[in-house]
Design a protein around this motif. Structure first.
Motif, PDB file in Angstrom:
ATOM      1  N   GLY A  95       0.805  -1.210   0.000  1.00 23.63           N
ATOM      2  CA  GLY A  95       0.000   0.000   0.000  1.00 23.63           C
ATOM      3  C   GLY A  95       0.837   1.259   0.000  1.00 23.63           C
ATOM      4  N   GLN A  96       2.108   1.137  -0.456  1.00 23.61           N
ATOM      5  CA  GLN A  96       3.020   2.266  -0.599  1.00 23.61           C
ATOM      6  C   GLN A  96       3.348   2.937   0.730  1.00 23.61           C
ATOM      7  OE1 GLN A  96       0.836   4.670  -3.479  1.00 23.61           O
ATOM      8  NE2 GLN A  96       2.042   3.797  -5.136  1.00 23.61           N
ATOM      9  N   CYS A  97       3.268   2.221   1.822  1.00 25.37           N
ATOM     10  CA  CYS A  97       3.556   2.783   3.143  1.00 25.37           C
ATOM     11  C   CYS A  97       5.017   2.526   3.496  1.00 25.37           C
ATOM     12  CB  CYS A  97       2.636   2.159   4.199  1.00 25.37           C
ATOM     13  SG  CYS A  97       2.891   2.831   5.850  1.00 25.37           S
ATOM     14  N   VAL A  98       5.771   3.602   3.706  1.00 27.17           N
ATOM     15  CA  VAL A  98       7.181   3.512   4.080  1.00 27.17           C
ATOM     16  C   VAL A  98       7.304   3.745   5.579  1.00 27.17           C
ATOM     17  CG1 VAL A  98       9.437   4.616   3.866  1.00 27.17           C
ATOM     18  CG2 VAL A  98       8.053   4.203   1.823  1.00 27.17           C
ATOM     19  N   ILE A 113       9.056   6.697  11.832  1.00 28.11           N
ATOM     20  CA  ILE A 113       8.588   7.687  10.856  1.00 28.11           C
ATOM     21  C   ILE A 113       7.830   6.940   9.768  1.00 28.11           C
ATOM     22  CG2 ILE A 113       9.260   9.537   9.275  1.00 28.11           C
ATOM     23  CD1 ILE A 113      11.895   9.724  10.813  1.00 28.11           C
ATOM     24  N   THR A 114       6.603   7.371   9.501  1.00 33.40           N
ATOM     25  CA  THR A 114       5.755   6.704   8.515  1.00 33.40           C
ATOM     26  C   THR A 114       5.336   7.685   7.432  1.00 33.40           C
ATOM     27  OG1 THR A 114       4.898   5.257  10.266  1.00 33.40           O
ATOM     28  CG2 THR A 114       3.656   5.339   8.199  1.00 33.40           C
ATOM     29  N   PHE A 115       5.413   7.238   6.178  1.00 34.18           N
ATOM     30  CA  PHE A 115       4.894   7.982   5.027  1.00 34.18           C
ATOM     31  C   PHE A 115       3.867   7.098   4.344  1.00 34.18           C
ATOM     32  CE2 PHE A 115       9.085   9.893   5.594  1.00 34.18           C
ATOM     33  CZ  PHE A 115       8.806  11.251   5.465  1.00 34.18           C
ATOM     34  N   ASP A 116       2.622   7.504   4.363  1.00 31.98           N
ATOM     35  CA  ASP A 116       1.557   6.701   3.771  1.00 31.98           C
ATOM     36  C   ASP A 116       1.209   7.277   2.390  1.00 31.98           C
ATOM     37  OD1 ASP A 116      -0.428   4.919   3.300  1.00 31.98           O
ATOM     38  OD2 ASP A 116      -1.830   5.696   4.799  1.00 31.98           O
ATOM     39  N   GLY A 117       2.012   6.928   1.404  1.00 28.90           N
ATOM     40  CA  GLY A 117       1.796   7.431   0.059  1.00 28.90           C
ATOM     41  C   GLY A 117       2.973   7.100  -0.831  1.00 28.90           C
ATOM     42  N   THR A 165       4.681  15.258 -11.402  1.00 33.47           N
ATOM     43  CA  THR A 165       3.469  15.880 -11.942  1.00 33.47           C
ATOM     44  C   THR A 165       2.265  14.975 -11.752  1.00 33.47           C
ATOM     45  OG1 THR A 165       4.732  17.138 -13.578  1.00 33.47           O
ATOM     46  CG2 THR A 165       2.379  16.810 -14.015  1.00 33.47           C
ATOM     47  N   VAL A 166       2.428  13.687 -12.092  1.00 31.87           N
ATOM     48  CA  VAL A 166       1.325  12.734 -11.959  1.00 31.87           C
ATOM     49  C   VAL A 166       0.908  12.600 -10.496  1.00 31.87           C
ATOM     50  CG1 VAL A 166       0.665  10.312 -12.211  1.00 31.87           C
ATOM     51  CG2 VAL A 166       1.923  11.461 -14.046  1.00 31.87           C
ATOM     52  N   VAL A 167       1.889  12.470  -9.604  1.00 27.17           N
ATOM     53  CA  VAL A 167       1.597  12.333  -8.179  1.00 27.17           C
ATOM     54  C   VAL A 167       0.916  13.597  -7.640  1.00 27.17           C
ATOM     55  CG1 VAL A 167       2.671  12.199  -5.901  1.00 27.17           C
ATOM     56  CG2 VAL A 167       3.375  10.628  -7.689  1.00 27.17           C
ATOM     57  N   SER A 168       1.348  14.757  -8.114  1.00 22.85           N
ATOM     58  CA  SER A 168       0.734  16.013  -7.668  1.00 22.85           C
ATOM     59  C   SER A 168      -0.731  16.088  -8.061  1.00 22.85           C
ATOM     60  CB  SER A 168       1.502  17.200  -8.251  1.00 22.85           C
ATOM     61  OG  SER A 168       2.815  17.253  -7.746  1.00 22.85           O
ATOM     62  N   ILE A 169      -1.045  15.567  -9.250  1.00 30.85           N
ATOM     63  CA  ILE A 169      -2.440  15.576  -9.719  1.00 30.85           C
ATOM     64  C   ILE A 169      -3.278  14.582  -8.925  1.00 30.85           C
ATOM     65  CG2 ILE A 169      -3.936  15.055 -11.687  1.00 30.85           C
ATOM     66  CD1 ILE A 169      -1.676  16.061 -13.498  1.00 30.85           C
ATOM     67  N   GLN A 170      -2.723  13.394  -8.683  1.00 35.29           N
ATOM     68  CA  GLN A 170      -3.493  12.334  -8.040  1.00 35.29           C
ATOM     69  C   GLN A 170      -3.558  12.469  -6.516  1.00 35.29           C
ATOM     70  OE1 GLN A 170      -1.637   8.714  -9.401  1.00 35.29           O
ATOM     71  NE2 GLN A 170      -2.676   8.766 -11.377  1.00 35.29           N
ATOM     72  N   VAL A 171      -2.457  12.952  -5.906  1.00 34.49           N
ATOM     73  CA  VAL A 171      -2.394  12.984  -4.439  1.00 34.49           C
ATOM     74  C   VAL A 171      -2.198  14.400  -3.917  1.00 34.49           C
ATOM     75  CG1 VAL A 171      -1.250  12.043  -2.391  1.00 34.49           C
ATOM     76  CG2 VAL A 171      -1.405  10.664  -4.485  1.00 34.49           C
ATOM     77  N   GLY A 172      -1.193  15.074  -4.422  1.00 34.47           N
ATOM     78  CA  GLY A 172      -0.866  16.416  -3.947  1.00 34.47           C
ATOM     79  C   GLY A 172       0.579  16.738  -4.258  1.00 34.47           C
ATOM     80  N   PRO A 173       1.003  17.980  -4.069  1.00 39.57           N
ATOM     81  CA  PRO A 173       2.380  18.377  -4.364  1.00 39.57           C
ATOM     82  C   PRO A 173       3.389  17.640  -3.500  1.00 39.57           C
ATOM     83  CG  PRO A 173       1.226  20.106  -3.147  1.00 39.57           C
ATOM     84  CD  PRO A 173       0.195  19.100  -3.535  1.00 39.57           C
ATOM     85  N   THR A 174       4.531  17.325  -4.088  1.00 37.70           N
ATOM     86  CA  THR A 174       5.562  16.589  -3.361  1.00 37.70           C
ATOM     87  C   THR A 174       6.460  17.524  -2.551  1.00 37.70           C
ATOM     88  OG1 THR A 174       7.083  16.687  -5.247  1.00 37.70           O
ATOM     89  CG2 THR A 174       5.602  14.781  -5.108  1.00 37.70           C
ATOM     90  N   THR A 190       8.008  12.876  -1.470  1.00 42.78           N
ATOM     91  CA  THR A 190       6.658  12.304  -1.374  1.00 42.78           C
ATOM     92  C   THR A 190       5.616  13.400  -1.180  1.00 42.78           C
ATOM     93  OG1 THR A 190       5.275  10.795  -0.054  1.00 42.78           O
ATOM     94  CG2 THR A 190       6.973  12.023   1.118  1.00 42.78           C
ATOM     95  N   PRO A 191       4.361  13.125  -1.551  1.00 40.75           N
ATOM     96  CA  PRO A 191       3.284  14.058  -1.222  1.00 40.75           C
ATOM     97  C   PRO A 191       2.729  13.808   0.180  1.00 40.75           C
ATOM     98  CG  PRO A 191       2.424  12.303  -2.586  1.00 40.75           C
ATOM     99  CD  PRO A 191       3.903  12.063  -2.470  1.00 40.75           C
ATOM    100  N   ALA A 192       3.129  12.680   0.780  1.00 37.54           N
ATOM    101  CA  ALA A 192       2.609  12.314   2.102  1.00 37.54           C
ATOM    102  C   ALA A 192       3.317  13.099   3.206  1.00 37.54           C
ATOM    103  CB  ALA A 192       2.783  10.815   2.341  1.00 37.54           C
ATOM    104  N   LYS A 193       2.596  13.358   4.280  1.00 35.78           N
ATOM    105  CA  LYS A 193       3.173  14.023   5.442  1.00 35.78           C
ATOM    106  C   LYS A 193       3.801  12.980   6.363  1.00 35.78           C
ATOM    107  CE  LYS A 193       1.524  18.047   4.195  1.00 35.78           C
ATOM    108  NZ  LYS A 193       2.428  19.126   3.706  1.00 35.78           N
TER     109      LYS A 193
END
Length: 205
Positions: A95-98, A113-117, A165-174, A190-193
């Protein structure tokens, strides 16, 4: 328009001048009207206008704020000295969770530290990281601080613009996050917090 003038109007060709002339040039001359009697050295001129321009050069100070790296310190919620810390473990879950855990000042706890995206991750030793761009100013870099958001770093700018660009459209700015220790360091684009969680050391045993 005034007719073009031949430079050598009195010259009559013997034909031998053409022996060392490029074939393309010879054919071009053959295509001219009244080819007979022309030499390959016949030259024609058209009127040429020469314009001299005056310009003024103004020296301006270079704005380096958009060129050099800028470190923005992050609060992770626990005391952690960068030089005393190190990467404890790293995992890239379904699920792309780091997830990455680091040692902190308290030996009974770790910082997770977790990044969910979607992420681009680099894990690198402190030495090559600290000498990557030795001439860059360390704006915002704080002694012994561990976590940063970074702007203008080569690692971030060199990543795929299409991916960002694709990630920014689908999820948010990196954004680019950097975690510095005295040993192993980690970069994440990443776009994830980032989510910081203090866990007991035995949890990761």
């Amino acid at each position: 328009m005034r007719p073009m003038r031949r430079v050598s109007p009195l010259y009559r060709s013997s034909g031998r001048e053409w022996e060392n002339v490029d074939p393309t040039c010879r054919q071009a001359h053959k295509d001219r009207p009244n080819f007979e009697g022309y030499s390959p050295f016949d030259v024609t001129f058209a009127p040429i206008a020469v314009i001299t321009l005056r310009c003024q050069v103004t020296a301006t100070a270079l704005d380096t704020s958009s060129i050099f790296m800028k470190y923005i310190p992050l609060d992770v919620g626990i005391s952690i000295r960068a030089t005393a810390s190190d990467l404890h473990s790293f995992s890239w879950r379904t699920g792309q969770c780091v997830e990455a855990t680091f040692y902190v000042d308290d030996p009974e706890h770790l910082l997770r530290i977790t990044f969910d995206g979607p992420c681009i991750v680099r894990i690198v030793d402190e030495f090559p990281l600290s000498t990557e761009h030795e001439d860059d100013p360390d704006e915002g870099l704080v002694s012994e601080h561990f976590a940063y958001r970074v702007e203008g770093a080569t690692f971030e700018t060199s990543q795929s613009e299409t991916w960002k660009t694709v990630v920014s459209i689908q999820v948010g700015p990196t954004c680019h996050y950097r975690f510095i220790t005295g040993n192993t360091c980690m970069d994440v684009v990443t776009p994830a917090k980032p989510v910081f969680t203090v866990i007991a050391t035995e949890t990761e045993a």
